[in-house]
Design an enzyme around this catalytic site. Structure first.
Site, PDB file in Angstrom:
ATOM      1  N   HIS A 121       0.679  -1.302   0.163  1.00  0.00           N
ATOM      2  CA  HIS A 121       0.032   0.028   0.104  1.00  0.00           C
ATOM      3  C   HIS A 121       0.914   1.103  -0.104  1.00  0.00           C
ATOM      4  O   HIS A 121       1.913   1.036   0.639  1.00  0.00           O
ATOM      5  CB  HIS A 121      -0.802  -0.129   1.340  1.00  0.00           C
ATOM      6  CG  HIS A 121      -1.627   1.329   1.630  1.00  0.00           C
ATOM      7  ND1 HIS A 121      -1.084   1.992   2.531  1.00  0.00           N
ATOM      8  CD2 HIS A 121      -2.289   2.214   0.959  1.00  0.00           C
ATOM      9  CE1 HIS A 121      -1.510   3.027   2.601  1.00  0.00           C
ATOM     10  NE2 HIS A 121      -2.653   3.154   1.895  1.00  0.00           N
ATOM     11  N   ASN A 123       0.201   5.651  -0.360  1.00  0.00           N
ATOM     12  CA  ASN A 123      -0.336   7.021  -0.922  1.00  0.00           C
ATOM     13  C   ASN A 123       0.136   8.074  -0.283  1.00  0.00           C
ATOM     14  O   ASN A 123       1.168   7.995   0.766  1.00  0.00           O
ATOM     15  CB  ASN A 123      -1.841   6.933  -0.105  1.00  0.00           C
ATOM     16  CG  ASN A 123      -1.790   7.443   1.139  1.00  0.00           C
ATOM     17  OD1 ASN A 123      -2.044   8.471   1.567  1.00  0.00           O
ATOM     18  ND2 ASN A 123      -1.910   6.363   2.017  1.00  0.00           N
ATOM     19  N   THR A 124       0.258   9.211  -1.145  1.00  0.00           N
ATOM     20  CA  THR A 124       0.445  10.516  -0.780  1.00  0.00           C
ATOM     21  C   THR A 124      -0.487  11.587  -1.256  1.00  0.00           C
ATOM     22  O   THR A 124      -1.240  11.477  -2.182  1.00  0.00           O
ATOM     23  CB  THR A 124       1.975  10.969  -1.338  1.00  0.00           C
ATOM     24  OG1 THR A 124       1.916  10.863  -2.804  1.00  0.00           O
ATOM     25  CG2 THR A 124       3.021  10.142  -0.804  1.00  0.00           C
ATOM     26  N   ARG A 125      -0.540  12.656  -0.477  1.00  0.00           N
ATOM     27  CA  ARG A 125      -1.630  13.472  -0.519  1.00  0.00           C
ATOM     28  C   ARG A 125      -1.503  14.830  -0.116  1.00  0.00           C
ATOM     29  O   ARG A 125      -0.631  14.975   1.031  1.00  0.00           O
ATOM     30  CB  ARG A 125      -3.129  12.873   0.201  1.00  0.00           C
ATOM     31  CG  ARG A 125      -2.946  12.578   1.687  1.00  0.00           C
ATOM     32  CD  ARG A 125      -3.735  11.972   2.332  1.00  0.00           C
ATOM     33  NE  ARG A 125      -3.521  11.621   3.780  1.00  0.00           N
ATOM     34  CZ  ARG A 125      -2.887  10.760   4.288  1.00  0.00           C
ATOM     35  NH1 ARG A 125      -2.213   9.750   3.458  1.00  0.00           N
ATOM     36  NH2 ARG A 125      -2.776  10.604   5.522  1.00  0.00           N
ATOM     37  N   HIS A 154      12.288  -1.054   4.174  1.00  0.00           N
ATOM     38  CA  HIS A 154      12.454  -0.064   5.219  1.00  0.00           C
ATOM     39  C   HIS A 154      13.879   0.871   5.189  1.00  0.00           C
ATOM     40  O   HIS A 154      13.748   2.035   5.338  1.00  0.00           O
ATOM     41  CB  HIS A 154      12.722  -0.613   6.750  1.00  0.00           C
ATOM     42  CG  HIS A 154      11.381  -1.308   7.180  1.00  0.00           C
ATOM     43  ND1 HIS A 154      10.796  -0.128   7.914  1.00  0.00           N
ATOM     44  CD2 HIS A 154      10.638  -2.128   7.323  1.00  0.00           C
ATOM     45  CE1 HIS A 154       9.633  -0.537   8.414  1.00  0.00           C
ATOM     46  NE2 HIS A 154       9.360  -1.903   8.018  1.00  0.00           N
ATOM     47  N   GLY A 270     -18.076  11.842  -0.852  1.00  0.00           N
ATOM     48  CA  GLY A 270     -18.552  11.696  -1.960  1.00  0.00           C
ATOM     49  C   GLY A 270     -17.662  10.939  -3.086  1.00  0.00           C
ATOM     50  O   GLY A 270     -17.752  11.170  -4.265  1.00  0.00           O
ATOM     51  N   ASN A 272     -15.612   7.932  -5.167  1.00  0.00           N
ATOM     52  CA  ASN A 272     -16.242   6.884  -6.114  1.00  0.00           C
ATOM     53  C   ASN A 272     -16.144   5.539  -5.256  1.00  0.00           C
ATOM     54  O   ASN A 272     -14.810   5.385  -4.747  1.00  0.00           O
ATOM     55  CB  ASN A 272     -15.369   6.807  -7.457  1.00  0.00           C
ATOM     56  CG  ASN A 272     -15.586   5.788  -8.325  1.00  0.00           C
ATOM     57  OD1 ASN A 272     -15.219   4.363  -8.082  1.00  0.00           O
ATOM     58  ND2 ASN A 272     -16.743   5.858  -9.147  1.00  0.00           N
TER      59      ASN A 272
END
Length: 287
Positions: A121, A123-125, A154, A270, A272
């Site tokens: 997994h 993710n970046t945001r 690591h 909201g 998808n």
């Protein structure tokens, strides 16, 4: 600062470019395995109660099912609007009185056909409310762990962290260990990695520093995970090892449906449904 529009645009462009490079690399691995599997891309628009939200943004779900990657989703989204009043108070810098937000990011989950190849997994945001901040990370989820793979994963993230702050890796590793814990099972979801949130941007200088770190988190992923896939994807496996993988996937699904904050955020804003739940494995068992 109060206007983060150009910063959101820059972050979005980076997340989309990272998506393109990751998908190309994963398709190259499929070709090496004799497969012609490719990503299918499905655009979506943000909705509320089944209706499109005007100027609410949206995203693109990328999904591939192949010989090596049994199911891999790589999603990008850029959405804006207002949180519901009951949810706003749980988000950094938002409130019932100030529910406005923007969010742009990339999210990836890969479930592998061979149980010797780890699931992963990443993710970046970048989010804005009355505050602006980066978050993200990556964690390895092997059904059959190999110490050398864990160490290699690591080490790549530690190197990325150490370029920016020597305190980042121990802090963000510990955060991942705490976050990716399944309380009702009293086990970790995998062998960890890094996780960070609320890396706040008080001004342009802080944005540039945090954006540079977030880009290096993405580079660390694309540097290390394809190496691990290529190392393990040709290994033989037994029916018992496949069953171990399927049982592990059940634990993975439990975490994502019960405890994962990203799943809740997507559902509450909201997003998808198919893109949000692409993290679920294609097949799992509960004994």
């Amino acid at each position: 600062m109060t206007d983060w529009t150009t910063h959101t645009t820059r972050a979005r462009a980076w997340f989309e470019s990272l998506r393109d490079r990751i998908c190309a690399e994963f398709e190259a691995i499929e070709r090496e395995a004799g497969s012609d599997a490719s990503f299918a891309y499905t655009p979506w628009n943000r909705e509320h109660d089944g209706e499109a939200v005007e100027n609410g943004g949206g995203g693109v779900q990328g999904l591939m099912k192949g010989k090596v990657f049994e199911k891999v989703g790589v999603n990008v989204s850029t959405v804006q609007g207002e949180f519901s009043k009951d949810f706003a108070g749980s988000v950094n810098g938002a409130s019932a009185e100030a529910p406005g937000f923007t969010a742009t990011g990339i999210s990836l989950v890969a479930h592998m056909r061979n149980p010797h190849v780890p699931a992963v997994h990443m993710n970046t945001r970048f989010l804005t409310t009355s505050k602006a901040w980066f978050g993200g990370g990556g964690d390895l989820n092997p059904p059959i762990p190999y110490e050398e793979d864990t160490a290699e994963f690591h080490a790549e993230y530690k190197a990325a962290c150490d370029k920016h702050d020597p305190e980042y890796y121990p802090k963000f590793k510990r955060w991942a260990d705490d976050y990716f814990w399944i309380p009702h099972r009293k086990v970790h979801r995998g062998v960890g990695g890094i996780f960070y949130d609320h890396l706040e941007c008080a001004d342009d200088a802080a944005f540039e520093a945090n954006f540079a770190f977030t880009r290096d988190v993405g580079e660390a992923f694309i540097n290390v995970f394809p190496r691990l896939v290529r190392k393990r994807m040709g290994m033989d496996y037994s029916p018992a090892e496949k069953l171990t993988q399927l049982e592990y996937r059940g634990r993975y699904a439990e975490f994502n449906l019960v405890w994962d904050r990203g799943t809740l955020f997507g559902l509450k804003t909201g997003g998808n449904i198919d893109a949000i739940l692409m993290s679920l494995p294609p097949e799992a068992v509960w004994s």
